[in-house]
Design an enzyme around this catalytic site. Structure first.
Site, PDB file in Angstrom:
ATOM      1  N   ASP A   1       0.818  -1.213   0.000  1.00  0.00           N
ATOM      2  CA  ASP A   1       0.000   0.000   0.000  1.00  0.00           C
ATOM      3  C   ASP A   1       0.850   1.261   0.000  1.00  0.00           C
ATOM      4  OD1 ASP A   1      -2.219  -1.580   0.098  1.00  0.00           O
ATOM      5  OD2 ASP A   1      -2.619  -1.272   2.237  1.00  0.00           O
ATOM      6  N   LYS A   2       0.314   2.308  -0.585  1.00  0.00           N
ATOM      7  CA  LYS A   2       1.015   3.595  -0.643  1.00  0.00           C
ATOM      8  C   LYS A   2       1.427   4.072   0.741  1.00  0.00           C
ATOM      9  CE  LYS A   2       0.354   8.439  -2.022  1.00  0.00           C
ATOM     10  NZ  LYS A   2      -0.567   9.415  -2.671  1.00  0.00           N
TER      11      LYS A   2
END
Length: 319
Positions: free
Chosen positions: A150-151
């Site tokens: 995930d970012k």
């Protein structure tokens, strides 16, 4: 500087005396980062009079430097523009090269900073998939992501050096020959009989579809273990995903009633505000989930240091 061209290498003859290699390289190839220069020296791609040297080697007049054929790319490229018109600056390149924590013939492993996307997508401008290939042009755009992260999650991200390596690593992920370990700070303390265990809660693949659609649910399994607790309001947890669903760890911890700090998608936003008010230190508004360790069959165990915001809170809580 006098350049001698050949099919495989570039040679430069030094015209001045007692200048250090890194100073000379910066003057003639301003886009070449120090970390990349160090790697080129370490791997023997830059040599002086046929010998391997350190990046700060003093040069003498008439010394001959052997340079790799792609070196010309660093002459006048302080900013690079990619196909979608996103500009990657020299600072972007320097920063991503600093995140490299392991490398061998098959893979490069990064300690990804929180807030930087691994891949492009809607609303995403800069991402590692493009940036790593810009930062390491000697791989001729062959560097490939082998998994997702995930970012807002920090930590280990494995990059394959070519198609064959990417196929090998992704196959190992699928066959569960790779073990990933995450660290997380979560809300609340666990019951005494739930300090360790396995979470088996299906994950909704497409949130736009009906939740009753069984084909839209995929099995997801996570092992967890509480490492420490503090003040009755926080726990330090080790998480090991046995499947690889999107947002799996974040969803599983939320479903258990212990959402990850800074996860504003799966937690009550009031929780973070109350937490900030209860501590004497500033708590950055970031996700406290970190991909800490990876074990790949046939390779050494690779560990990524926790980011500053995570480490700061751990020290404050004596975790």
């Amino acid at each position: 500087m006098t350049l001698i061209w050949s099919k495989k290498i570039i040679k430069a003859i030094i015209n001045n005396d007692r200048i250090k290699l890194n100073v000379w390289m910066k003057k003639n190839y301003p886009s070449l980062t120090l970390s990349h220069l160090q790697k080129l020296c370490r791997t023997g791609q830059i040599r002086i009079n046929g010998k391997r040297v350190s990046y700060n080697e003093p040069l003498l007049q008439n010394d001959e430097i052997k340079l790799p054929p792609f070196i010309d790319e660093y002459k006048n490229e302080p900013t690079i523009v990619v196909k979608n018109n996103t500009k990657y600056t020299q600072n972007d390149i320097d920063d991503i090269l600093k995140t490299i924590i392991y490398e061998d013939d098959e893979i490069i492993v990064l300690n990804k900073p929180a807030g930087l996307s691994a891949q492009g997508g809607t609303g995403i401008t800069k991402h590692i998939d493009t940036l790593i290939n810009i930062a390491l042009p000697e791989y001729n755009n062959s560097l490939r992501l082998t998994h997702r992260i995930d970012k807002e999650t920090s930590g280990i991200l494995v990059i394959a050096k070519n198609y064959d390596s990417a196929l090998k690593i992704t196959t190992m992920f699928r066959e569960k020959k790779i073990k990933k370990t995450y660290l997380a700070l979560v809300y609340g303390n666990f019951d005494d009989n739930k300090k360790e265990g396995t979470i088996k809660i299906p994950i909704l693949i497409d949130e736009e579809k009906e939740k009753s659609d069984k084909q839209n649910l995929k099995s997801a399994t996570t092992d967890y273990k509480v490492l420490d607790e503090a003040f009755g309001i926080l726990s330090f947890v080790k998480l090991s995903p046995l499947t690889g669903r999107r947002h799996q760890l974040r969803i599983h911890m939320s479903k258990m009633g212990h959402p990850i700090i800074g996860d504003f998608k799966y937690e009550n936003t009031n929780q973070f505000s109350k937490l900030k008010d209860s501590f004497e230190i500033e708590i950055p508004r970031k996700l406290y989930l970190h991909a800490y360790q990876i074990e790949i069959e046939g390779k050494p165990i690779i560990t990524a240091e926790k980011p500053t915001h995570f480490e700061k809170l751990c020290k404050y809580l004596n975790f």
